[in-house]
Design an enzyme around this catalytic site. Structure first.
Site, PDB file in Angstrom:
ATOM      1  N   GLU A   1     106.702  99.979  12.521  1.00  0.00           N
ATOM      2  CA  GLU A   1     105.872  99.981  13.727  1.00  0.00           C
ATOM      3  C   GLU A   1     104.435  99.607  13.353  1.00  0.00           C
ATOM      4  O   GLU A   1     103.922 100.037  12.304  1.00  0.00           O
ATOM      5  CB  GLU A   1     105.934 101.388  14.336  1.00  0.00           C
ATOM      6  CG  GLU A   1     105.148 101.586  15.603  1.00  0.00           C
ATOM      7  CD  GLU A   1     105.208 103.024  16.087  1.00  0.00           C
ATOM      8  OE1 GLU A   1     104.970 103.243  17.283  1.00  0.00           O
ATOM      9  OE2 GLU A   1     105.504 103.937  15.278  1.00  0.00           O
TER      10      GLU A   1
ATOM     11  N   LYS B   1     105.666  98.856  23.551  1.00  0.00           N
ATOM     12  CA  LYS B   1     106.088 100.255  23.656  1.00  0.00           C
ATOM     13  C   LYS B   1     105.795 100.770  25.063  1.00  0.00           C
ATOM     14  O   LYS B   1     104.670 100.659  25.563  1.00  0.00           O
ATOM     15  CB  LYS B   1     105.353 101.084  22.609  1.00  0.00           C
ATOM     16  CG  LYS B   1     105.887 102.497  22.419  1.00  0.00           C
ATOM     17  CD  LYS B   1     105.197 103.154  21.220  1.00  0.00           C
ATOM     18  CE  LYS B   1     105.787 104.509  20.891  1.00  0.00           C
ATOM     19  NZ  LYS B   1     105.158 105.106  19.687  1.00  0.00           N
TER      20      LYS B   1
ATOM     21  N   CYS C   1     109.556 103.766  17.527  1.00  0.00           N
ATOM     22  CA  CYS C   1     109.277 105.174  17.252  1.00  0.00           C
ATOM     23  C   CYS C   1     109.847 106.102  18.320  1.00  0.00           C
ATOM     24  O   CYS C   1     111.054 106.143  18.533  1.00  0.00           O
ATOM     25  CB  CYS C   1     107.773 105.363  17.080  1.00  0.00           C
ATOM     26  SG  CYS C   1     107.292 106.847  16.144  1.00  0.00           S
TER      27      CYS C   1
END
Length: 338
Positions: free
Chosen positions: A52, A137, A171
């Site tokens: 990430e 995200k 994540c």
């Protein structure tokens, strides 16, 4: 007799990179990523997963400082961020093309309009060097909300790649059951879950174990392969975050904060995993292994009740404003078509 399933359910070697970026140094981090692509491809990898926001820092200051103290670091991160149409992404695409491998890598993406706005984005780069997609995200986790804006549903997609139908989440998104189901429902068989090392989590939180649990759950529930790539914490990062706060050194040195590995469709670890240290994990995967586990639980097929449950995913791209311009007046002197 030829294997008619070969084009649809390929066998591939995959690689998960566990490494730290060169902290807030975009050019050197991109160089490091290109070198790691060359190394992994040289060892036969056809899919290479990076952590990430590997380019080129995670905002640890949000966990360690007040927002006022962290503002200077945010500006540094913004100045080190990149655009999808920039030269850094072009270099990563060229590396993927030159080595004939699919690459998934996390970046800090600069908004093309709003100065100061950043996204936590995963790039999906094809083996031919084309940028297949970008996933922002959806919801930054906890303290991350000080740094990143949220993405939209436009990037909840699965991509056709030589290693198979591929999806990715960043994540904590791998805890979002509906986001994971949305990818599975598009035929995902290879899932890239990338993370950052989080030694600054609460003392009761074992980040390495949490990452493994999430990856195992997705593979077992969806009967897919999950490739996990997590960042590492470098001495350079620890020093930068501890200069004016010596107590941060112990927080950032906490063990069991990073986990990288590959999980099969039964929920088993393939080979060895990496914990905390830098390196590359390799695994050979066969998408044909996704068939038999579906006999027990196929949650996007026979093991569901679509007459009871229904998921709608809005993939409309979002923007800060919608501009509707008035029609342009017709010039009377223009020749009218016959």
């Amino acid at each position: 007799m030829s294997d008619v399933s070969a084009p649809f359910l390929p066998k591939s070697r995959v690689a998960a990179v566990q490494a730290a970026p060169v902290f807030l140094d975009t050019a050197r981090t991109v160089d490091k990523a290109c070198a790691l692509i060359a190394e992994a491809a040289g060892n036969g990898a056809k899919l290479i997963a990076f952590p990430e926001v590997f380019v080129s820092a995670y905002p640890y200051w949000n966990w360690l400082m007040t927002p006022i103290e962290g503002a200077e670091w945010h500006e540094r991160l913004y100045r080190a961020s990149i655009r999808v149409d920039g030269p850094e992404v072009a270099a990563l695409c060229a590396a993927a093309r030159d080595h004939g491998c699919t690459v998934v890598i996390g970046i800090n993406e600069r908004d093309p309009v709003s100065v100061g706005t950043l996204y936590n984005s995963n790039l999906i780069i094809g083996a031919d060097g084309r940028l297949l997609g970008r996933h922002r995200k959806l919801v930054p986790t906890w303290a991350e909300k000080l740094t990143w804006a949220g993405g939209d549903g436009n990037s909840i997609r699965v991509y056709d790649t030589p290693v198979g139908p591929l999806g990715t989440l960043a994540c904590g998104e791998n805890t979002n059951t509906l986001a994971r189901f949305a990818l599975l429902s598009q035929g995902e068989l290879v899932h890239v879950a990338n993370y950052i090392a989080l030694p600054v989590a609460p003392a009761s939180y074992n980040m390495a174990e949490a990452i493994k649990i999430r990856a195992t759950a997705h593979s077992f529930e969806g009967k897919v392969f999950t490739i996990v790539a997590c960042s590492a914490v470098s001495d350079e990062m620890i020093a930068a975050m501890s200069t004016s706060r010596p107590q941060n050194r112990d927080l950032l040195s906490r063990p069991n904060s990073a986990w990288s590995g590959v999980i099969d469709p039964h929920g088993n670890l393939i080979g060895e995993a990496l914990i905390d240290v830098e390196g590359i994990v390799y695994a050979d995967i066969d998408l044909g292994d996704c068939i038999r586990p579906k006999l027990m639980h196929d949650i996007i097929g026979g093991y569901n009740r679509f007459d009871i449950f229904n998921l709608t995913v809005d993939r409309t791209p979002r923007a800060s404003a919608l501009f509707v311009d008035a029609p342009q007046p017709v010039d009377p002197d223009e020749e009218m078509p016959s």
